[in-house]
Scaffold this active site. Sequence first.
Site, PDB file in Angstrom:
ATOM      1  N   LYS A  75       1.145  -1.578   0.314  1.00  0.00           N
ATOM      2  CA  LYS A  75       0.190  -0.342  -0.036  1.00  0.00           C
ATOM      3  C   LYS A  75       1.001   1.347   0.054  1.00  0.00           C
ATOM      4  CE  LYS A  75      -3.562   1.651   2.483  1.00  0.00           C
ATOM      5  NZ  LYS A  75      -5.127   1.870   3.898  1.00  0.00           N
ATOM      6  N   SER A 150      -9.774   1.940   2.607  1.00  0.00           N
ATOM      7  CA  SER A 150      -8.566   2.378   1.937  1.00  0.00           C
ATOM      8  C   SER A 150      -8.241   1.914   1.448  1.00  0.00           C
ATOM      9  CB  SER A 150      -7.874   3.309   3.180  1.00  0.00           C
ATOM     10  OG  SER A 150      -6.915   3.554   3.613  1.00  0.00           O
ATOM     11  N   SER A 174     -10.030  -0.775   6.922  1.00  0.00           N
ATOM     12  CA  SER A 174      -9.505  -0.739   5.488  1.00  0.00           C
ATOM     13  C   SER A 174      -8.413  -1.967   5.038  1.00  0.00           C
ATOM     14  CB  SER A 174      -8.049   0.334   6.202  1.00  0.00           C
ATOM     15  OG  SER A 174      -8.939   1.726   5.429  1.00  0.00           O
TER      16      SER A 174
HETATM   17  N1  GLN Z   1     -12.999   4.327   6.310  1.00  0.00           N
HETATM   18  C1  GLN Z   1     -12.643   4.388   7.304  1.00  0.00           C
HETATM   19  C2  GLN Z   1     -12.037   5.391   7.345  1.00  0.00           C
HETATM   20  O1  GLN Z   1     -12.543   6.717   6.430  1.00  0.00           O
HETATM   21  C3  GLN Z   1     -11.432   4.077   8.225  1.00  0.00           C
HETATM   22  C4  GLN Z   1     -10.015   3.929   6.787  1.00  0.00           C
HETATM   23  C5  GLN Z   1      -9.036   2.972   7.530  1.00  0.00           C
HETATM   24  O2  GLN Z   1      -9.092   2.231   8.159  1.00  0.00           O
HETATM   25  N2  GLN Z   1      -8.160   3.280   6.893  1.00  0.00           N
HETATM   26  O3  GLN Z   1     -11.578   6.620   8.564  1.00  0.00           O
END
Ligand code: GLN
Length: 474
Positions: A75, A150, A174
């Site tokens: 990532k 994400s 994410s």
């Molecule tokens: N979707 C959640 C957010 O937007 C979690 C994102 C993540 O785990 N990085 O904060």
Amino acid sequence: MRTAAQIAADVRSGASSAASELELSLEVISRRNEELNVFLHVDEAGARAAAAAVDERLARGEEVGPLAGVPIAIKDNMCQTGVPTTCSSRILEGWRPPYNATVIERVLAAGAVPVGKTNLDEFAMGSSTENSAFGPTRNPLDPSRVPGGSSGGSAAAVAAAMTSISLGSDTGGSIRQPAALCGLVGVKPTYGLVSRYGLIAFASSLDQIGPFATTVADAALLLEVVAGHDPRDSTSLPEPAPTLVAHVDDGVAGKRVGLVRELVEGADESVVAAVRAAAAALSAAGAEVVDVSIPELALTLSAYYLIAPAEASSNLARFDGVRYGLRVDAEDVTAMMEATRTAGFGAEVKRRIMLGTYALSAGYYDAYYGQALKVRTLTINAFNAAYEKVDLLLGATTPGVAFKFGAKTADPMTMYLNDVFTIPTNLAGHPALSVPFGTGEEGLPVGVQLLGPGRSEAQLFAAARVLEIADGRP
Ligand code: GLN
């Protein structure tokens, strides 16, 4: 696609080589990356050098690690020496880290070959990769749908068979959410199990790096490689990496599993059905499944959207046009910083910075951030109380299957709600994983979530393996 364990076995036995495994991976990437937008950067030269180094070590008869010659996707919020690292943000464009994240060092030491950096929602804020400054990633199972987020790029890399394994980060879901939407195993480890050194911070008290894989055994293998104490991360747990692969076939006989009402309520019918079928499969394998209610979980989404933005507003203050990447010149330093941040950050990142700054400001601190911290403590206590009665918890990973592009972008709350089942564990610091189980709408994969107390990863993998077998993937 062969698993990471199979590739490593073939490379070690001489049936294959790191160089040829890399070419196979690069071939799939060159064929599909344009359509799917999985990799923001493919590090062909670096990967060829890493693969050659593995083959040379093997030729000299040296010990090569458990991921010998296995291509891996990373990532793009993890630092790799000399490799562009953007967090999918314009503000980091052109920046090349001068050091490796601990996880990069550990996968390299294990013989893996990092092939490139994968797309994400900008600074890991989102659930679909639609917040990336470099365009969304498409779900390889149905390119009209999102891969989740994400870590959508890392999930899509494995789902498209570009690599057998990848690393993502999970702050509120994410890793588990995109794993569910792409039909993969995805793990959010216990907070502190995997070093955050070199992971570009979103919300430091919640962020954890973890694996994506097609099998439970591969996910355990990769987690074993990257876990364990790191003196360069002050929140790193003091002990060495746990033994995980050896426990994958331990089963669930005699375990007590709680099916959590709040982690299923409101999900699509197909998802509810999958969770119930998973509960039945666990009890057929000798577990005792009981219904559990943890009403405190209803408060966690609101608490997360105060704590995570508060920490983000502080962490993202470092992107000021002086130290990293983008600079937009202006007449004085204040104007330069404002112009840089205005041009460099996308809408969702700006929203989080404003929310977080507001929640932390004098006069509002107690009412917002302070309240959220109290909810966090309640959540931890509620989980701990549940784990006095059961060994593991079971629920849905997401409310539905992979959704279409644009389906949840009209207002931010709709997107935030996609993480309603994954966020509670992050607040508690406990581990959880998503394992594919059954299918939903249009035959798309459904993920079920297994949760456990701190350091219960081995038990989680054993339970996930039971579900993997019951789902017809022996
Ligand atoms: N979707 C959640 C957010 O937007 C979690 C994102 C993540 O785990 N990085 O904060």
